[in-house]
Motif scaffolding. Structure first.
Motif, short mmCIF file in Angstrom:
data_model
loop_
_atom_site.label_atom_id
_atom_site.label_comp_id
_atom_site.label_asym_id
_atom_site.label_seq_id
_atom_site.Cartn_x
_atom_site.Cartn_y
_atom_site.Cartn_z
N VAL A 43 0.84 -1.20 0.00
CA VAL A 43 0.00 0.00 0.00
C VAL A 43 0.88 1.25 0.00
O VAL A 43 0.61 2.21 -0.73
CB VAL A 43 -0.96 -0.01 1.21
CG1 VAL A 43 -1.73 1.31 1.31
CG2 VAL A 43 -1.92 -1.18 1.13
N LEU A 44 1.95 1.24 0.78
CA LEU A 44 2.87 2.38 0.83
C LEU A 44 3.53 2.59 -0.53
O LEU A 44 3.65 3.73 -1.01
CB LEU A 44 3.92 2.17 1.91
CG LEU A 44 3.40 2.04 3.34
CD1 LEU A 44 4.52 1.66 4.30
CD2 LEU A 44 2.70 3.30 3.79
N VAL A 45 3.94 1.49 -1.16
CA VAL A 45 4.55 1.58 -2.49
C VAL A 45 3.53 2.10 -3.50
O VAL A 45 3.87 2.91 -4.38
CB VAL A 45 5.16 0.23 -2.92
CG1 VAL A 45 5.61 0.26 -4.37
CG2 VAL A 45 6.33 -0.14 -2.02
N ASP A 46 2.27 1.68 -3.38
CA ASP A 46 1.22 2.19 -4.27
C ASP A 46 1.07 3.71 -4.16
O ASP A 46 0.92 4.41 -5.16
CB ASP A 46 -0.13 1.52 -3.98
CG ASP A 46 -0.20 0.08 -4.46
OD1 ASP A 46 0.65 -0.33 -5.26
OD2 ASP A 46 -1.14 -0.62 -4.02
N VAL A 47 1.10 4.22 -2.93
CA VAL A 47 0.98 5.67 -2.72
C VAL A 47 2.16 6.38 -3.38
O VAL A 47 1.99 7.39 -4.08
CB VAL A 47 0.90 6.00 -1.21
CG1 VAL A 47 1.03 7.49 -0.98
CG2 VAL A 47 -0.39 5.47 -0.61
N LEU A 48 3.36 5.84 -3.18
CA LEU A 48 4.55 6.45 -3.78
C LEU A 48 4.54 6.32 -5.30
O LEU A 48 4.99 7.23 -6.00
CB LEU A 48 5.81 5.84 -3.18
CG LEU A 48 6.02 6.16 -1.69
CD1 LEU A 48 7.15 5.35 -1.12
CD2 LEU A 48 6.25 7.65 -1.49
N GLU A 49 4.00 5.23 -5.80
CA GLU A 49 3.89 5.07 -7.26
C GLU A 49 2.93 6.11 -7.83
O GLU A 49 3.17 6.66 -8.91
CB GLU A 49 3.42 3.67 -7.63
CG GLU A 49 3.37 3.46 -9.13
CD GLU A 49 3.09 2.02 -9.53
OE1 GLU A 49 3.24 1.72 -10.73
OE2 GLU A 49 2.72 1.20 -8.67
N GLN A 50 1.87 6.41 -7.10
CA GLN A 50 0.93 7.45 -7.55
C GLN A 50 1.63 8.81 -7.59
O GLN A 50 1.42 9.59 -8.52
CB GLN A 50 -0.30 7.49 -6.65
CG GLN A 50 -1.33 8.49 -7.10
CD GLN A 50 -1.88 8.20 -8.49
OE1 GLN A 50 -2.07 7.06 -8.87
NE2 GLN A 50 -2.12 9.25 -9.26
N ILE A 51 2.44 9.10 -6.59
CA ILE A 51 3.21 10.35 -6.59
C ILE A 51 4.14 10.37 -7.79
O ILE A 51 4.25 11.39 -8.49
CB ILE A 51 3.99 10.50 -5.27
CG1 ILE A 51 3.02 10.69 -4.10
CG2 ILE A 51 4.99 11.67 -5.36
CD1 ILE A 51 3.66 10.58 -2.74
N HIS A 52 4.80 9.26 -8.06
CA HIS A 52 5.69 9.16 -9.22
C HIS A 52 4.92 9.37 -10.51
O HIS A 52 5.38 10.05 -11.43
CB HIS A 52 6.40 7.80 -9.23
CG HIS A 52 7.25 7.57 -10.43
ND1 HIS A 52 6.77 6.94 -11.56
CD2 HIS A 52 8.53 7.90 -10.68
CE1 HIS A 52 7.74 6.88 -12.46
NE2 HIS A 52 8.82 7.46 -11.95
N HIS A 53 3.73 8.81 -10.57
CA HIS A 53 2.90 8.92 -11.78
C HIS A 53 2.51 10.37 -12.05
O HIS A 53 2.51 10.82 -13.19
CB HIS A 53 1.66 8.04 -11.65
CG HIS A 53 0.77 8.06 -12.85
ND1 HIS A 53 1.10 7.46 -14.03
CD2 HIS A 53 -0.44 8.65 -13.04
CE1 HIS A 53 0.14 7.67 -14.91
NE2 HIS A 53 -0.81 8.39 -14.34
N THR A 54 2.16 11.11 -11.00
CA THR A 54 1.70 12.48 -11.19
C THR A 54 2.84 13.50 -11.23
O THR A 54 2.77 14.47 -11.98
CB THR A 54 0.70 12.89 -10.10
OG1 THR A 54 1.31 12.74 -8.81
CG2 THR A 54 -0.56 12.06 -10.17
N ASP A 55 3.88 13.28 -10.43
CA ASP A 55 4.93 14.30 -10.27
C ASP A 55 6.30 13.86 -10.79
O ASP A 55 7.26 14.63 -10.70
CB ASP A 55 5.07 14.70 -8.80
CG ASP A 55 3.78 15.26 -8.24
OD1 ASP A 55 3.03 15.89 -9.01
OD2 ASP A 55 3.52 15.07 -7.04
N GLY A 56 6.42 12.62 -11.24
CA GLY A 56 7.69 12.12 -11.75
C GLY A 56 8.67 11.77 -10.64
O GLY A 56 8.35 11.85 -9.45
N LEU A 57 9.86 11.39 -11.06
CA LEU A 57 10.88 10.97 -10.11
C LEU A 57 11.29 12.12 -9.20
O LEU A 57 11.52 11.94 -8.01
CB LEU A 57 12.10 10.42 -10.86
CG LEU A 57 13.20 9.82 -10.02
CD1 LEU A 57 12.68 8.69 -9.14
CD2 LEU A 57 14.33 9.32 -10.91
#
Length: 109
Positions: A43-57
């Motif tokens: 779940v934590l990785v999913d949240v961070l993946e969403q941040i990556h998806h919207t804001d990039g690395l």
């Protein structure tokens, strides 16, 4: 921004575990900082993946740097809300700050 690959998700998870151990924190601390629904690592990785998806690395690195700064303030007994105007240059750079600088340097090339 495309989704993270399976290898990237595994690398992120491994990084998070090492970072939490090094920072003396746990998944519950990260869950609170991310305002995630669960302390479970997927779940934590999913949240961070969403941040990556919207804001990039860069956005992902900035978010993790912000969490590290918040934790440092908590460890020093500072009120994180009072330190909003506090410059990151006044703090000793952590690993995540160095990573963010490296990413920004690569984008300028």
């Amino acid at each position: 921004m495309p989704s993270l690959s399976t290898d990237q998700r595994e690398d992120l998870q491994s990084f998070l575990k090492d970072w939490l151990r090094h920072a003396g924190r746990n998944q519950a601390d990260l869950r609170r900082a991310l305002r995630a629904a669960s302390i479970r690592m997927p779940v934590l990785v999913d949240v961070l993946e969403q941040i990556h998806h919207t804001d990039g690395l860069t956005g992902l690195a900035e978010r993790l740097c912000g969490i590290e700064e918040l934790w440092q303030q908590e460890d020093q007994g500072e009120d994180p809300q009072a330190a909003v105007g506090h410059s990151a240059l006044d703090d000793q750079l952590g690993e995540l700050d160095l990573l963010l600088q490296e990413i920004r340097g690569d984008r300028q090339l």
